[in-house]
Design a protein around this motif. Structure first.
Motif, mmCIF file in Angstrom:
data_model
loop_
_atom_site.group_PDB
_atom_site.id
_atom_site.type_symbol
_atom_site.label_atom_id
_atom_site.label_comp_id
_atom_site.label_asym_id
_atom_site.label_seq_id
_atom_site.Cartn_x
_atom_site.Cartn_y
_atom_site.Cartn_z
ATOM 1 N N LYS A 1 -8.502 42.048 -8.668
ATOM 2 C CA LYS A 1 -8.375 43.207 -7.715
ATOM 3 C C LYS A 1 -8.328 44.739 -8.308
ATOM 4 O O LYS A 1 -8.740 45.712 -7.861
ATOM 5 C CB LYS A 1 -6.986 43.010 -6.804
ATOM 6 C CG LYS A 1 -7.180 41.815 -5.741
ATOM 7 C CD LYS A 1 -5.802 41.698 -5.106
ATOM 8 C CE LYS A 1 -6.133 40.329 -4.280
ATOM 9 N NZ LYS A 1 -4.853 39.907 -3.421
ATOM 10 N N THR A 2 -7.428 45.017 -9.335
ATOM 11 C CA THR A 2 -7.037 45.800 -10.186
ATOM 12 C C THR A 2 -8.894 46.376 -10.857
ATOM 13 O O THR A 2 -8.882 47.580 -10.754
ATOM 14 C CB THR A 2 -6.154 45.725 -11.274
ATOM 15 O OG1 THR A 2 -5.004 45.201 -10.720
ATOM 16 C CG2 THR A 2 -5.922 47.142 -12.045
ATOM 17 N N ASP B 1 8.305 48.415 -14.639
ATOM 18 C CA ASP B 1 6.922 49.274 -14.831
ATOM 19 C C ASP B 1 7.310 50.627 -15.467
ATOM 20 O O ASP B 1 6.632 51.127 -16.436
ATOM 21 C CB ASP B 1 6.556 49.308 -13.538
ATOM 22 C CG ASP B 1 5.880 48.074 -12.995
ATOM 23 O OD1 ASP B 1 5.565 47.248 -13.721
ATOM 24 O OD2 ASP B 1 5.444 48.050 -11.698
ATOM 25 N N THR C 1 -3.088 33.049 -10.074
ATOM 26 C CA THR C 1 -2.525 34.435 -9.627
ATOM 27 C C THR C 1 -2.801 35.704 -10.529
ATOM 28 O O THR C 1 -3.192 36.569 -10.098
ATOM 29 C CB THR C 1 -0.785 34.060 -9.521
ATOM 30 O OG1 THR C 1 -0.964 33.080 -8.883
ATOM 31 C CG2 THR C 1 -0.235 35.210 -9.001
ATOM 32 N N GLU C 2 -2.669 35.420 -11.964
ATOM 33 C CA GLU C 2 -2.915 36.591 -12.854
ATOM 34 C C GLU C 2 -4.343 37.132 -12.807
ATOM 35 O O GLU C 2 -4.546 38.469 -12.733
ATOM 36 C CB GLU C 2 -2.389 36.388 -14.112
ATOM 37 C CG GLU C 2 -0.854 36.231 -14.334
ATOM 38 C CD GLU C 2 -0.545 35.550 -15.665
ATOM 39 O OE1 GLU C 2 0.465 35.955 -16.120
ATOM 40 O OE2 GLU C 2 -1.430 34.875 -16.445
ATOM 41 N N GLN C 3 -5.230 36.083 -12.628
ATOM 42 C CA GLN C 3 -6.706 36.456 -12.696
ATOM 43 C C GLN C 3 -7.082 37.030 -11.360
ATOM 44 O O GLN C 3 -7.834 38.064 -11.355
ATOM 45 C CB GLN C 3 -7.412 35.013 -12.653
ATOM 46 C CG GLN C 3 -7.463 34.490 -14.059
ATOM 47 C CD GLN C 3 -8.380 33.341 -14.193
ATOM 48 O OE1 GLN C 3 -9.301 33.170 -13.284
ATOM 49 N NE2 GLN C 3 -7.978 31.979 -14.963
ATOM 50 N N ILE C 4 -6.448 36.665 -10.385
ATOM 51 C CA ILE C 4 -6.649 37.302 -8.755
ATOM 52 C C ILE C 4 -6.243 38.631 -8.926
ATOM 53 O O ILE C 4 -6.835 39.632 -8.444
ATOM 54 C CB ILE C 4 -5.940 36.632 -7.801
ATOM 55 C CG1 ILE C 4 -6.667 35.390 -7.548
ATOM 56 C CG2 ILE C 4 -6.095 37.363 -6.502
ATOM 57 C CD1 ILE C 4 -5.929 34.387 -6.658
ATOM 58 N N THR C 5 -5.040 38.951 -9.542
ATOM 59 C CA THR C 5 -4.283 40.335 -9.542
ATOM 60 C C THR C 5 -5.202 40.959 -10.294
ATOM 61 O O THR C 5 -5.291 42.517 -10.199
ATOM 62 C CB THR C 5 -3.078 40.298 -10.103
ATOM 63 O OG1 THR C 5 -2.061 39.401 -9.201
ATOM 64 C CG2 THR C 5 -2.582 41.785 -10.374
ATOM 65 N N LEU C 6 -5.468 40.453 -11.719
ATOM 66 C CA LEU C 6 -6.485 41.479 -12.786
ATOM 67 C C LEU C 6 -7.711 41.827 -11.878
ATOM 68 O O LEU C 6 -8.205 42.947 -12.016
ATOM 69 C CB LEU C 6 -6.645 40.819 -13.866
ATOM 70 C CG LEU C 6 -7.724 41.385 -14.881
ATOM 71 C CD1 LEU C 6 -7.192 42.668 -15.365
ATOM 72 C CD2 LEU C 6 -7.770 40.290 -15.969
ATOM 73 N N SER D 1 11.321 45.368 -10.480
ATOM 74 C CA SER D 1 9.822 45.232 -10.808
ATOM 75 C C SER D 1 9.665 46.835 -10.841
ATOM 76 O O SER D 1 8.684 47.179 -12.086
ATOM 77 C CB SER D 1 9.079 45.001 -9.559
ATOM 78 O OG SER D 1 7.509 45.007 -9.944
ATOM 79 N N LYS E 1 -10.682 47.672 -7.977
ATOM 80 C CA LYS E 1 -10.219 49.146 -7.623
ATOM 81 C C LYS E 1 -10.845 50.204 -8.484
ATOM 82 O O LYS E 1 -11.213 51.377 -8.140
ATOM 83 C CB LYS E 1 -8.533 49.092 -7.412
ATOM 84 C CG LYS E 1 -8.016 50.364 -7.039
ATOM 85 C CD LYS E 1 -6.609 50.247 -6.985
ATOM 86 C CE LYS E 1 -5.981 51.286 -6.371
ATOM 87 N NZ LYS E 1 -4.407 51.403 -5.958
#
Length: 212
Positions: free
Chosen positions: A182-183, A40, A175-180, A36, A186
């Protein structure tokens, strides 16, 4: 990509991983974490198609594009409602959730510039979506609240705005929506205090905040 090419890449990456690990434990979990990070770093050094400069410039460019896409969807969703712009609806929705608040507080909640925010408020007052009344705690100032017409229309707008929001999320998984999200939160936590300071000198902003 054909399956044998993928397997070949995985074998090569596994070899690189083992070499880098030296005497440390080699597990699926540690390989997954390493892979990972490797991907990145690889992405961060690619040539970016919009700006061709840096990952930071590319992020800014894509955020700008997403804002424009969102505006198009919102305008289409609200076409039969008395909201001239997406910000008219957004200001009204904030008032619907927050109740009576002052002009400056409303504009700040939207992280909007003052002059443009005042234009939105004037338009909403003119269209009788909102109204102003004396602040009971400070007779020198006035508060804003929704009119009956405004409340009825913002409730109608919610279901249409939800359709637009689903379009903005595109094909992202939950899951991608939640990650986005959170970002984005932030980033908002970083930028909102800067917005509140109303500092106009970018060099001073960078000096104070860039290395946090």
């Amino acid at each position: 990509m054909k399956i044998y090419e993928l397997i070949k890449q995985l074998i090569n990456l596994t070899g690189e991983f083992v070499t880098n690990r030296l005497d440390r434990d080699i597990t699926i979990k540690s390989f997954s974490s390493w892979l990972s990070k490797y991907l990145d770093e690889t992405i961060a050094t690619e040539e970016y198609e919009i700006t061709g400069h840096s990952i930071e410039a590319e992020i800014a460019a894509y955020i700008g594009r997403m804002s424009r896409y969102s505006n198009v969807y919102i305008k289409s969703a609200l076409i039969d409602l008395p909201f001239a712009t997406d910000m008219d609806f957004a200001f009204t929705a904030i008032l619907h959730r927050s109740g009576s608040i002052g002009k400056t507080e409303l504009i700040r909640k939207m992280a909007y510039d003052k002059s443009s925010g005042m234009e939105v408020i004037k338009r909403l007052l003119k269209n009788e979506i909102i109204e102003q009344f004396p602040n009971p705690d400070d007779k020198r100032s006035k508060l804003l609240r929704l009119t009956k017409n405004g409340e009825e229309n913002v409730i109608k707008a919610y279901s249409e705005a939800h359709k637009a929001a689903k379009m903005v999320s595109g094909t992202l998984t939950t899951t991608e929506q939640i990650t986005l999200l959170k970002t984005l939160k932030k980033l908002d936590d970083f930028h909102f205090p800067i917005y509140l300071e109303e500092e106009k000198d970018l060099n001073l902003i960078i000096k104070k905040y860039a290395n946090q």
